[in-house]
Scaffold this active site. Sequence first.
Site, mmCIF file in Angstrom:
data_model
loop_
_atom_site.group_PDB
_atom_site.id
_atom_site.type_symbol
_atom_site.label_atom_id
_atom_site.label_comp_id
_atom_site.label_asym_id
_atom_site.label_seq_id
_atom_site.Cartn_x
_atom_site.Cartn_y
_atom_site.Cartn_z
ATOM 1 N N ARG A 13 0.834 -1.203 0.000
ATOM 2 C CA ARG A 13 0.000 0.000 0.000
ATOM 3 C C ARG A 13 0.873 1.259 0.000
ATOM 4 O O ARG A 13 1.060 1.900 -1.024
ATOM 5 C CB ARG A 13 -0.972 -0.029 1.206
ATOM 6 N N ASP A 14 1.512 1.567 1.119
ATOM 7 C CA ASP A 14 2.333 2.787 1.182
ATOM 8 C C ASP A 14 3.469 2.707 0.168
ATOM 9 O O ASP A 14 3.845 3.717 -0.451
ATOM 10 C CB ASP A 14 2.901 2.954 2.604
ATOM 11 N N HIS A 205 6.076 4.385 12.308
ATOM 12 C CA HIS A 205 6.024 4.269 10.848
ATOM 13 C C HIS A 205 7.056 5.259 10.293
ATOM 14 O O HIS A 205 6.750 6.435 10.104
ATOM 15 C CB HIS A 205 4.586 4.624 10.433
ATOM 16 N N HIS A 207 9.717 6.639 7.554
ATOM 17 C CA HIS A 207 10.332 6.664 6.223
ATOM 18 C C HIS A 207 11.825 6.927 6.437
ATOM 19 O O HIS A 207 12.233 7.435 7.479
ATOM 20 C CB HIS A 207 9.659 7.722 5.346
ATOM 21 N N CYS A 238 7.343 9.469 -1.138
ATOM 22 C CA CYS A 238 6.249 10.332 -0.693
ATOM 23 C C CYS A 238 6.036 11.383 -1.780
ATOM 24 O O CYS A 238 6.959 12.144 -2.085
ATOM 25 C CB CYS A 238 6.588 10.997 0.641
ATOM 26 N N ASN A 247 9.208 3.620 3.354
ATOM 27 C CA ASN A 247 9.372 3.155 4.737
ATOM 28 C C ASN A 247 10.658 2.362 4.853
ATOM 29 O O ASN A 247 11.123 1.775 3.875
ATOM 30 C CB ASN A 247 8.237 2.194 5.104
HETATM 31 C C1 LIG Z 1 -9.765 11.803 0.357
HETATM 32 C C2 LIG Z 1 -10.212 12.247 -1.012
HETATM 33 C C3 LIG Z 1 -11.071 11.210 -1.669
HETATM 34 C C4 LIG Z 1 -11.017 13.545 -0.856
HETATM 35 O O1 LIG Z 1 -11.082 14.209 -2.087
HETATM 36 P P1 LIG Z 1 -11.949 15.530 -2.274
HETATM 37 O O2 LIG Z 1 -11.624 16.105 -3.601
HETATM 38 O O3 LIG Z 1 -11.818 16.443 -1.109
HETATM 39 O O4 LIG Z 1 -13.382 14.913 -2.136
HETATM 40 P P2 LIG Z 1 -14.629 14.941 -3.009
HETATM 41 O O5 LIG Z 1 -15.654 14.317 -2.138
HETATM 42 O O6 LIG Z 1 -14.856 16.306 -3.567
HETATM 43 O O7 LIG Z 1 -14.317 13.932 -4.226
HETATM 44 C C5 LIG Z 1 -13.405 14.220 -5.275
HETATM 45 C C6 LIG Z 1 -13.419 13.071 -6.255
HETATM 46 O O8 LIG Z 1 -12.963 11.870 -5.600
HETATM 47 C C7 LIG Z 1 -14.021 10.901 -5.616
HETATM 48 N N1 LIG Z 1 -13.971 10.192 -4.330
HETATM 49 C C8 LIG Z 1 -14.219 10.700 -3.110
HETATM 50 N N2 LIG Z 1 -14.005 9.751 -2.191
HETATM 51 C C9 LIG Z 1 -13.624 8.643 -2.850
HETATM 52 C C10 LIG Z 1 -13.253 7.337 -2.444
HETATM 53 N N3 LIG Z 1 -13.209 6.995 -1.153
HETATM 54 N N4 LIG Z 1 -12.903 6.452 -3.364
HETATM 55 C C11 LIG Z 1 -12.902 6.771 -4.696
HETATM 56 N N5 LIG Z 1 -13.232 7.995 -5.143
HETATM 57 C C12 LIG Z 1 -13.593 8.912 -4.221
HETATM 58 C C13 LIG Z 1 -15.292 11.692 -5.816
HETATM 59 O O9 LIG Z 1 -16.300 10.902 -6.410
HETATM 60 C C14 LIG Z 1 -14.821 12.771 -6.767
HETATM 61 O O10 LIG Z 1 -14.667 12.206 -8.058
HETATM 62 P P3 LIG Z 1 -14.800 13.104 -9.381
HETATM 63 O O11 LIG Z 1 -16.101 13.789 -9.253
HETATM 64 O O12 LIG Z 1 -13.625 14.055 -9.367
HETATM 65 O O13 LIG Z 1 -14.719 12.099 -10.475
HETATM 66 C C15 LIG Z 1 -8.998 12.559 -1.919
HETATM 67 O O14 LIG Z 1 -8.330 13.649 -1.376
HETATM 68 C C16 LIG Z 1 -8.054 11.386 -2.013
HETATM 69 O O15 LIG Z 1 -8.386 10.321 -2.507
HETATM 70 N N6 LIG Z 1 -6.786 11.582 -1.567
HETATM 71 C C17 LIG Z 1 -5.799 10.559 -1.602
HETATM 72 C C18 LIG Z 1 -5.196 10.455 -0.254
HETATM 73 C C19 LIG Z 1 -4.195 9.301 -0.193
HETATM 74 O O16 LIG Z 1 -4.492 8.188 -0.572
HETATM 75 N N7 LIG Z 1 -2.988 9.600 0.327
HETATM 76 C C20 LIG Z 1 -2.032 8.608 0.544
HETATM 77 C C21 LIG Z 1 -2.380 7.777 1.755
HETATM 78 S S1 LIG Z 1 -1.945 8.545 3.300
HETATM 79 C C22 LIG Z 1 -0.297 8.151 3.473
HETATM 80 O O17 LIG Z 1 0.293 7.576 2.584
HETATM 81 C C23 LIG Z 1 0.402 8.458 4.762
HETATM 82 C C24 LIG Z 1 0.605 7.209 5.629
HETATM 83 C C25 LIG Z 1 -0.747 6.649 6.071
HETATM 84 O O18 LIG Z 1 1.265 6.176 4.917
HETATM 85 C C26 LIG Z 1 1.419 7.561 6.887
HETATM 86 C C27 LIG Z 1 2.709 8.347 6.589
HETATM 87 O O19 LIG Z 1 3.607 7.813 5.909
HETATM 88 O O20 LIG Z 1 2.774 9.476 7.038
#
Ligand SMILES: CC(C)(COP(=O)([O-])OP(=O)([O-])OC[C@H]1O[C@@H](n2cnc3c(N)ncnc32)[C@H](O)[C@@H]1OP(=O)([O-])[O-])[C@@H](O)C(=O)NCCC(=O)NCCSC(=O)C[C@@](C)(O)CC(=O)[O-]
Length: 307
Positions: A13-14, A205, A207, A238, A247
């Site tokens: 995933r990450d 966690h 990196h 990232c 990581n």
């Molecule tokens: C959170 C949202 C969805 C908000 O996104 P948004 O733009 O604020 O929300 P929205 O409700 O306006 O939706 C925008 C679009 O996303 C769709 N949508 C809305 N929700 C979903 C969903 N659940 N699944 C699929 N599609 C979705 C929705 O239908 C729409 O589609 P469009 O009209 O543009 O075609 C967006 O910002 C997003 O997907 N961001 C990605 C965040 C992400 O995955 N980041 C990486 C993971 S976190 C990480 O890696 C850190 C971690 C955990 O590892 C720890 C560390 O290392 O620090």
Amino acid sequence: MRDHVTLVEVGARDGLQNEAQTLSVALRCELIERLADCGLTRIEAGSFVSPKWVPQMADSDAVLQQLKARSDVRYSVLTPNLRGLDGALSADAKEVAVFTAASDAFTQKNTNCSVAESLERARAVVDAARTAGIPVRGYVSTVMGCPYQGDVSIDAVLDVSQSLLEMGCYEVSLGDTIGVGTVKQTRELIRALAMQLPVAQLAVHFHDTYGQALANIHAALELGVRTVDSSVAGLGGCPYAAGASGNLASEDVVYLLQGLGLSCGVDLQQLAMTGAWISQQLQRDHSSKAGKAIAAKQAAAVRESQG
Ligand SMILES: CC(C)(COP(=O)([O-])OP(=O)([O-])OC[C@H]1O[C@@H](n2cnc3c(N)ncnc32)[C@H](O)[C@@H]1OP(=O)([O-])[O-])[C@@H](O)C(=O)NCCC(=O)NCCSC(=O)C[C@@](C)(O)CC(=O)[O-]
């Protein structure tokens, strides 16, 4: 058990969410099955986020549905909102994770909302998941620094961690998202959090951008942390921080734990082979020092046996 450390494998995933190449569902499943065969019992299998934002994690429902059910392995997926949770439940997810950060600037870039808004979204997900009988993990990113804001206070990390535990997450994973943390910072953070929160509910966690992750994990272990996230072959990076590494490699963590006499139930030789395999599939350099050394030794032994 104090001598046992639980590894949470986040490579599928990450790791993969930050690789340039998007792997097929079949290859993602093969990676996860291989990791489970190594003895890893907690494995992140994907995320239910927007495929426009993170195309590498599209079709996580198919990944979950194609994995063999194993009674000894917990597969988890990220769910940023109720829509994500619905998708995960439809794909029969047994565990999910919500995520936020200790910095507004990062949260805005990552999920298009403030920390406070992300906590509201998380609360809705946690309530619905718990009603469905699904345990929820919480992530806090940028605990050692933010690529936009710079310094992040321990109080900010504490506030967000406390909120996630209070709303019902069973554990909080503290993410050094851009790998800038040092041993001194790690000690200060874990000591401060452990005064307010049960250390058994904290995971780390790290990196490895500045090469400090192994030392930081060691510091956290010395303070009683027993859950560590890592990524096979050090997959990942990232997207929000130029030059950030994935990581710390799971192989390096297992080698550290073995040297400390701490068990984790993972077969290091097999893990090294899995790390070499996935690095080859992605045509990327293998980022694990231990993994590379073990793979080289295994290759030399094969050459010798062939005369
Ligand atoms: C959170 C949202 C969805 C908000 O996104 P948004 O733009 O604020 O929300 P929205 O409700 O306006 O939706 C925008 C679009 O996303 C769709 N949508 C809305 N929700 C979903 C969903 N659940 N699944 C699929 N599609 C979705 C929705 O239908 C729409 O589609 P469009 O009209 O543009 O075609 C967006 O910002 C997003 O997907 N961001 C990605 C965040 C992400 O995955 N980041 C990486 C993971 S976190 C990480 O890696 C850190 C971690 C955990 O590892 C720890 C560390 O290392 O620090």
